[in-house]
Design a protein around this motif. Structure first.
Motif, PDB file in Angstrom:
ATOM      1  N   SER A  49       0.850  -1.195   0.000  1.00  0.00           N
ATOM      2  CA  SER A  49       0.000   0.000   0.000  1.00  0.00           C
ATOM      3  C   SER A  49       0.886   1.246   0.000  1.00  0.00           C
ATOM      4  N   ALA A  50       0.320   2.358  -0.444  1.00  0.00           N
ATOM      5  CA  ALA A  50       1.077   3.619  -0.487  1.00  0.00           C
ATOM      6  C   ALA A  50       1.518   4.040   0.911  1.00  0.00           C
ATOM      7  N   ARG A  51       0.644   3.887   1.901  1.00  0.00           N
ATOM      8  CA  ARG A  51       1.038   4.307   3.255  1.00  0.00           C
ATOM      9  C   ARG A  51       2.100   3.388   3.842  1.00  0.00           C
ATOM     10  N   ALA A  52       2.066   2.099   3.514  1.00  0.00           N
ATOM     11  CA  ALA A  52       3.116   1.188   3.981  1.00  0.00           C
ATOM     12  C   ALA A  52       4.442   1.518   3.306  1.00  0.00           C
ATOM     13  N   ARG A  53       4.401   1.839   2.030  1.00  0.00           N
ATOM     14  CA  ARG A  53       5.620   2.190   1.297  1.00  0.00           C
ATOM     15  C   ARG A  53       6.274   3.426   1.910  1.00  0.00           C
ATOM     16  N   GLU A  54       5.477   4.466   2.171  1.00  0.00           N
ATOM     17  CA  GLU A  54       6.016   5.693   2.755  1.00  0.00           C
ATOM     18  C   GLU A  54       6.543   5.446   4.170  1.00  0.00           C
ATOM     19  N   TRP A  55       5.828   4.660   4.969  1.00  0.00           N
ATOM     20  CA  TRP A  55       6.272   4.351   6.327  1.00  0.00           C
ATOM     21  C   TRP A  55       7.578   3.559   6.297  1.00  0.00           C
TER      22      TRP A  55
ATOM     23  N   ASP B 224       0.642  -3.882   4.354  1.00  0.00           N
ATOM     24  CA  ASP B 224       0.055  -2.607   4.772  1.00  0.00           C
ATOM     25  C   ASP B 224       0.566  -2.261   6.164  1.00  0.00           C
TER      26      ASP B 224
ATOM     27  N   ARG C   1       2.899   2.255  15.000  1.00  0.00           N
ATOM     28  CA  ARG C   1       2.552   1.584  13.748  1.00  0.00           C
ATOM     29  C   ARG C   1       3.326   0.282  13.593  1.00  0.00           C
TER      30      ARG C   1
END
Length: 97
Positions: free
Chosen positions: A6-12, A75, A83
């Motif tokens: 997911s985009a949020r997992a990638r950024e995190w 994710d 997180r």
């Protein structure tokens, strides 16, 4: 694709060094049964030679070869500094132990 991020997992993950490991983890029942479930960690594996390395949009994912082509999704859940990664789409398998 072996795994979707997911985009949020990638950024995190990029804030945590840009590396993740997806592996099987044994879980044991109270009556002697067991299952292996897929887990994800924001770190490199201790023995990377046992994993398949994938470079996906700036994130390096080391994935257990038995989990390839399972339709997995990586994710992140939680809030603020609490997180953690999780893997969706993987069914538990009977433990080989």
């Amino acid at each position: 694709m072996a795994i979707e991020i997911s985009a949020r997992a990638r950024e995190w993950l990029k804030t945590k060094g840009g590396v993740a490991t997806v592996r099987l983890s044994p879980r044991h029942g109270c009556c002697g049964g067991g299952a292996d479930i897929a887990v994800a960690e924001a770190s490199a594996p201790k023995a990377p030679e046992h994993f398949t390395r994938l470079d996906l949009d700036g994130v390096t994912v080391h994935i257990d070869p038995t989990l390839l082509d399972q339709g997995l999704r990586l994710d992140v859940a939680g809030f603020l500094g609490l997180r953690h990664l999780f893997v969706g789409g993987a069914s538990p398998t009977r433990s080989k132990e």
